[in-house]
Structures are given as C-alpha cells and as structure tokens.
Design a protein around this motif. Structure first.
Motif, PDB file in Angstrom:
ATOM      1  N   MET A 189       0.876  -1.414  -0.411  1.00 34.47           N
ATOM      2  CA  MET A 189       0.322   0.068  -0.105  1.00 34.47           C
ATOM      3  C   MET A 189       0.682   1.427  -0.300  1.00 34.47           C
ATOM      4  SD  MET A 189      -3.302   0.602   2.659  1.00 34.47           S
ATOM      5  CE  MET A 189      -4.109  -0.422   2.099  1.00 34.47           C
ATOM      6  N   THR A 190       2.008   1.401   0.130  1.00 32.94           N
ATOM      7  CA  THR A 190       2.695   2.006   0.346  1.00 32.94           C
ATOM      8  C   THR A 190       3.657   2.788  -0.771  1.00 32.94           C
ATOM      9  OG1 THR A 190       3.830   1.400   2.844  1.00 32.94           O
ATOM     10  CG2 THR A 190       4.589   3.229   1.913  1.00 32.94           C
ATOM     11  N   TYR A 191       3.608   1.087  -1.609  1.00 28.86           N
ATOM     12  CA  TYR A 191       4.050   1.751  -3.088  1.00 28.86           C
ATOM     13  C   TYR A 191       2.893   2.836  -3.666  1.00 28.86           C
ATOM     14  CZ  TYR A 191       8.108  -1.430  -2.036  1.00 28.86           C
ATOM     15  OH  TYR A 191       9.640  -1.792  -1.636  1.00 28.86           O
ATOM     16  N   LEU A 192       1.676   2.310  -3.507  1.00 27.49           N
ATOM     17  CA  LEU A 192       0.689   2.953  -4.229  1.00 27.49           C
ATOM     18  C   LEU A 192       0.216   4.245  -3.465  1.00 27.49           C
ATOM     19  CD1 LEU A 192      -2.875   0.144  -4.444  1.00 27.49           C
ATOM     20  CD2 LEU A 192      -0.972   0.347  -6.141  1.00 27.49           C
ATOM     21  N   LEU A 193       0.731   4.407  -2.236  1.00 27.50           N
ATOM     22  CA  LEU A 193       1.231   6.115  -1.706  1.00 27.50           C
ATOM     23  C   LEU A 193       1.798   6.462  -2.975  1.00 27.50           C
ATOM     24  CD1 LEU A 193      -0.191   6.149   1.639  1.00 27.50           C
ATOM     25  CD2 LEU A 193      -1.284   7.377  -0.164  1.00 27.50           C
ATOM     26  N   ILE A 194       3.175   6.226  -2.393  1.00 27.37           N
ATOM     27  CA  ILE A 194       4.215   6.806  -3.748  1.00 27.37           C
ATOM     28  C   ILE A 194       3.533   7.565  -4.976  1.00 27.37           C
ATOM     29  CG2 ILE A 194       6.747   6.992  -4.416  1.00 27.37           C
ATOM     30  CD1 ILE A 194       6.855   5.287  -1.636  1.00 27.37           C
ATOM     31  N   ILE A 195       3.129   6.473  -5.769  1.00 27.04           N
ATOM     32  CA  ILE A 195       2.856   6.306  -6.916  1.00 27.04           C
ATOM     33  C   ILE A 195       1.719   7.878  -7.545  1.00 27.04           C
ATOM     34  CG2 ILE A 195       1.842   5.199  -9.455  1.00 27.04           C
ATOM     35  CD1 ILE A 195       2.426   2.825  -8.380  1.00 27.04           C
ATOM     36  N   LEU A 196       1.214   7.771  -6.198  1.00 28.50           N
ATOM     37  CA  LEU A 196      -0.291   8.629  -6.617  1.00 28.50           C
ATOM     38  C   LEU A 196       0.797  10.414  -6.244  1.00 28.50           C
ATOM     39  CD1 LEU A 196      -3.234   8.133  -4.306  1.00 28.50           C
ATOM     40  CD2 LEU A 196      -3.462   9.277  -6.793  1.00 28.50           C
ATOM     41  N   GLY A 197       1.522  10.646  -4.917  1.00 29.85           N
ATOM     42  CA  GLY A 197       2.606  11.345  -5.125  1.00 29.85           C
ATOM     43  C   GLY A 197       3.087  11.662  -6.210  1.00 29.85           C
ATOM     44  N   ILE A 198       3.248  10.665  -6.754  1.00 29.66           N
ATOM     45  CA  ILE A 198       4.148  11.104  -8.736  1.00 29.66           C
ATOM     46  C   ILE A 198       3.247  11.741  -9.126  1.00 29.66           C
ATOM     47  CG2 ILE A 198       5.307  10.350 -10.659  1.00 29.66           C
ATOM     48  CD1 ILE A 198       5.988   8.079  -9.022  1.00 29.66           C
ATOM     49  N   CYS A 199       1.808  11.215  -9.214  1.00 30.23           N
ATOM     50  CA  CYS A 199       1.255  11.875  -9.981  1.00 30.23           C
ATOM     51  C   CYS A 199       0.493  14.008  -9.408  1.00 30.23           C
ATOM     52  CB  CYS A 199      -0.807  10.894  -9.788  1.00 30.23           C
ATOM     53  SG  CYS A 199      -1.074   9.937 -10.021  1.00 30.23           S
ATOM     54  N   CYS A 200       0.505  14.003  -8.355  1.00 29.60           N
ATOM     55  CA  CYS A 200       0.242  15.032  -7.714  1.00 29.60           C
ATOM     56  C   CYS A 200       1.935  15.718  -8.177  1.00 29.60           C
ATOM     57  CB  CYS A 200       0.645  15.505  -6.643  1.00 29.60           C
ATOM     58  SG  CYS A 200      -1.263  14.525  -5.373  1.00 29.60           S
ATOM     59  N   PHE A 201       2.778  15.376  -8.444  1.00 32.88           N
ATOM     60  CA  PHE A 201       3.916  16.077  -8.962  1.00 32.88           C
ATOM     61  C   PHE A 201       3.581  16.563 -10.093  1.00 32.88           C
ATOM     62  CE2 PHE A 201       6.424  15.452  -4.699  1.00 32.88           C
ATOM     63  CZ  PHE A 201       7.115  16.660  -4.931  1.00 32.88           C
ATOM     64  N   LEU A 202       3.315  15.400 -11.228  1.00 32.31           N
ATOM     65  CA  LEU A 202       3.096  16.190 -12.626  1.00 32.31           C
ATOM     66  C   LEU A 202       2.034  17.146 -12.639  1.00 32.31           C
ATOM     67  CD1 LEU A 202       2.519  12.297 -14.000  1.00 32.31           C
ATOM     68  CD2 LEU A 202       4.084  14.163 -14.572  1.00 32.31           C
ATOM     69  N   CYS A 203       1.265  17.000 -11.665  1.00 31.48           N
ATOM     70  CA  CYS A 203       0.668  18.271 -11.759  1.00 31.48           C
ATOM     71  C   CYS A 203       0.198  19.109 -11.941  1.00 31.48           C
ATOM     72  CB  CYS A 203      -1.051  17.922 -11.161  1.00 31.48           C
ATOM     73  SG  CYS A 203      -2.532  16.897 -11.428  1.00 31.48           S
ATOM     74  N   LEU A 204       2.135  19.479 -10.549  1.00 31.95           N
ATOM     75  CA  LEU A 204       2.114  20.871 -10.054  1.00 31.95           C
ATOM     76  C   LEU A 204       2.741  21.066 -11.220  1.00 31.95           C
ATOM     77  CD1 LEU A 204       3.158  20.132  -6.874  1.00 31.95           C
ATOM     78  CD2 LEU A 204       1.624  21.684  -7.420  1.00 31.95           C
ATOM     79  N   TYR A 205       3.813  20.638 -12.216  1.00 33.72           N
ATOM     80  CA  TYR A 205       4.402  20.595 -13.511  1.00 33.72           C
ATOM     81  C   TYR A 205       3.829  21.522 -14.346  1.00 33.72           C
ATOM     82  CZ  TYR A 205       6.604  20.249 -17.487  1.00 33.72           C
ATOM     83  OH  TYR A 205       7.271  20.396 -18.915  1.00 33.72           O
ATOM     84  N   ARG A 206       2.432  20.683 -14.256  1.00 32.57           N
ATOM     85  CA  ARG A 206       0.766  21.472 -14.844  1.00 32.57           C
ATOM     86  C   ARG A 206       1.041  23.230 -14.852  1.00 32.57           C
ATOM     87  NH1 ARG A 206       1.588  22.587 -19.720  1.00 32.57           N
ATOM     88  NH2 ARG A 206       1.807  20.522 -20.217  1.00 32.57           N
ATOM     89  N   ILE A 207       0.572  23.078 -13.613  1.00 33.16           N
ATOM     90  CA  ILE A 207       0.738  24.502 -12.699  1.00 33.16           C
ATOM     91  C   ILE A 207       1.534  25.154 -13.225  1.00 33.16           C
ATOM     92  CG2 ILE A 207      -0.332  25.279 -10.569  1.00 33.16           C
ATOM     93  CD1 ILE A 207      -1.652  23.034  -9.708  1.00 33.16           C
ATOM     94  N   ALA A 208       2.729  24.819 -12.960  1.00 33.33           N
ATOM     95  CA  ALA A 208       3.884  26.008 -12.864  1.00 33.33           C
ATOM     96  C   ALA A 208       4.029  26.370 -14.556  1.00 33.33           C
ATOM     97  CB  ALA A 208       5.438  25.179 -12.111  1.00 33.33           C
TER      98      ALA A 208
END
Lengths: 109, 84, 164
Positions: free
Chosen positions: B1-20
C-alpha cells in the motif's frame, strides 16, 4: 473481500497515473481536460470502491465512500464542462492541427 | 500500500508541473481541479491505513469544495460576476 | 408545492441516516429536526414536478442505465490510455455541433455529463434550442445529423425513459 479491494486500489491508481501523464503530454487545454477528467474520475471511483470492500462492506466508512462516489459522479463532469466553456470564452485557441471549430463560427455570428 | 501512495504522490507532482509550466490560466485551473480529485483518493488511502472513518468526512467535504472552486475559477475565466 | 417539500424532507433525512449510520435516538432526532427545518425553508425551489418522484418505472430504467454507462466509461478510459501512451499521439481534435431531442433540464444535464465521461467527447456548451457543442478528440464527421447519431443516440433512448 480484502483481495478484491486491493486489486481495485491498484487499478484505480494506475488510471490516476494515466490521467496525469495525459495532462503533461497532450497539446492543448481541451485535450488535457478530456484525458484527465475521464481517467482521474474513474480512478478515484475505483479507489473509493476499494475502500468500501476493504473496510468490510456496509460500515460507517464504506457508506461514506459510496456517498463520495455519488458526489464525484455529479461534480466532476460538471466542473469539466464549466472549465471548458470558461476557457473558450476567455479566448484560448484550439491546437493548430484541429479539424474544425463550430463553436467559434457560431459565436462570431 | 505504501508503493501505491508513492505513485499517487508522483501523480500530484505531474499536476504541479502543469500548474507551474501551463502557458495559459485555463491550464492551471484544469490542473488545480484534477489535484482536488486526487486528494479525495489520498483521503481514502489514509482512512484505510489509520483505520479511522473520519478521513472519509474530509474526502466528502473536499469533493464538494473542489467542485465549487472549479466553478468559481470557470466564472473568473469567463469574466463574469459569480451570480450570473 | 407541499409535495415538493415532502420529497426534499425524505431525501435529506435518508442522506442524514446514511452519513451518521448509527441508529441511536439522539442522532435520529437531530436529523429529523434539521431536515424538517431545511425542507420548510428551501422546499419550494427544489423541484417543479414532484409527481414524477412517484413513478416506479423510472427508477428501474435508472438501475438499467448504470451498468450501460459504466461499460462506456471503462471503454473511454482504455481509449484515453491508447491515445496517451502511443508515442505519436493519434489525435485529431475539433469542436462539432450535435442536436438533442430531450426537453427537460435534468435530462439535458445528465446527457451532458454522460457525454463528458464517454469515449473521446467533452461537452462545451448548450443552447436553448437543444444544440450541444462537443469537443471530439477524434473527429469522424462534421455533419450535425451524423455526429448526433454517433454521439447522442446511444444515451438518448435511456434518458428519454428516465426523465420524460
């Protein structure tokens, strides 16, 4: 119950990742909105359905997950529709290789 | 389950890239809306990890507030007042 | 008008019971008082045709619509996956115009939401005469009739039974 929930969680996270790759790769606002809204909405449904199964069916947590799915079904497409309309009215152009834009033609009449 | 949380974190960073990076304001609004839906998924994971059901209350409220925020951003892009 | 208030009261009370999910008498009493208060205050603007809530057939159509819709939603996601992960990105976007025959506001809202969540389409705007502007990621035709057949027809049959 636990195994079904785990599989749903994994598929849901995979769809979320797909939507976020779409938001980075695709060329203009409307295409990004398409990919991200579809994939992230289905991914979040599957995650919440996984929460429903793992927490053991109809407990307080599971019922709230189901109500949350209902809210997202109503809210997410409506928000996407409003954002697309706002982007078009604020003057964002389509991608240069787009085929046609009936909305622009009808608006300028 | 920890790995899934890390992948979700990567998703959030992709969104932040688009915001920046996003060239227009509309791109940033879209990425913010998607980030709001991802947070609902995060709340689901945390409620399983901590075995506390009040995380789901946060998820419910976050879904509704994210919707209202997206509508507000859309109205701002249209250049209208909020009650039209 | 009174009927509309009663419908809103029942929906609010059921939602309260689902959210608390403990059936001791304190929670139920607070929920009863709050939903009665909100129903008296806001009941008039909730719905214009409260008689429609009594028709059992519409709920059955609704239940039949859910798996149909979910199947198209999964198809849409595999479509998105193909287009995003393909190295050349096979997209051909454009905004087309389609026509719907639905009259009621709720029906049109659900049609627009269904179009957004199904393969390759995103509704942008709607006019009073029933024309929808749809952003299509892979434009096959720009003719109004053919595009309507391609995009709208598969949901209109169900939604006509649910909302009209």
């Amino acid at each position: 119950m636990n195994e079904i929930g785990m599989v749903l969680l994994i598929i849901g996270v995979a769809f979320d990742l797909l939507g976020c790759i779409g938001i980075v790769r695709l060329p203009d606002v409307y295409n990004r909105l398409q990919a991200s809204t579809k994939s992230v909405t289905l991914g979040t449904w599957l995650i919440l359905l996984g929460v429903f199964f793992i927490s053991g069916g109809f407990t307080a947590m599971g019922i709230k997950a189901l109500i949350c799915i209902f809210f997202i079904v109503l809210a997410s497409p409506t928000a996407a529709h409003a954002l697309a309309r706002g982007a078009h009215i604020s003057g964002v152009k389509l991608w240069e290789k787009s085929v046609c834009d009936k909305y622009e033609e009808d608006k300028s009449k | 389950m920890t790995y899934l949380l890390i992948i979700l974190g990567i998703c959030c960073f992709l969104c932040l890239y688009r915001i920046a990076r996003g060239p227009t304001a509309a791109d940033r609004a879209v990425a913010t809306d998607i980030l709001g839906i991802l947070v609902v998924g995060f709340c689901g994971f945390f409620s399983l990890k901590a075995k506390q059901d009040w995380y789901m209350n946060i998820a419910l409220i976050w879904a509704l507030l994210g919707f209202i925020g997206a509508i507000t951003l859309a109205k701002y892009l249209e250049g209208k007042h909020f009650d039209e | 008008m009174k009927m509309s208030k009663f419908v809103l009261f029942v929906i609010l009370f059921l939602l309260w019971l689902l959210l608390t999910w403990t059936f001791n008498y304190q929670d139920v009493t607070i929920g009863l008082i709050l939903s009665l208060f909100i129903a008296i205050l806001m009941g008039d603007i909730f719905t214009e045709h409260p008689g429609k809530f009594k028709d059992i057939k519409r709920y059955l159509w609704m239940i039949a619509y859910i798996p149909y819709f979910f199947w198209y939603c999964i198809l849409a996601n595999f479509d998105v996956a193909y287009r995003v992960l393909h190295p050349k990105m096979p997209i051909k976007p454009g905004i087309v115009k389609v026509k719907t025959n639905l009259k009621s506001d709720a029906g049109r809202t659900f049609l627009a939401n269904s179009i957004t969540l199904t393969p390759g389409t995103l509704s942008v705007d709607i006019t009073d005469e029933g024309y929808l502007y749809v952003h299509w990621i892979n434009v096959k035709t720009i003719d109004i009739e053919e595009a309507s057949k391609e995009i709208v027809a598969k949901f209109e049959y169900f939604l006509k039974h649910i909302y009209e």
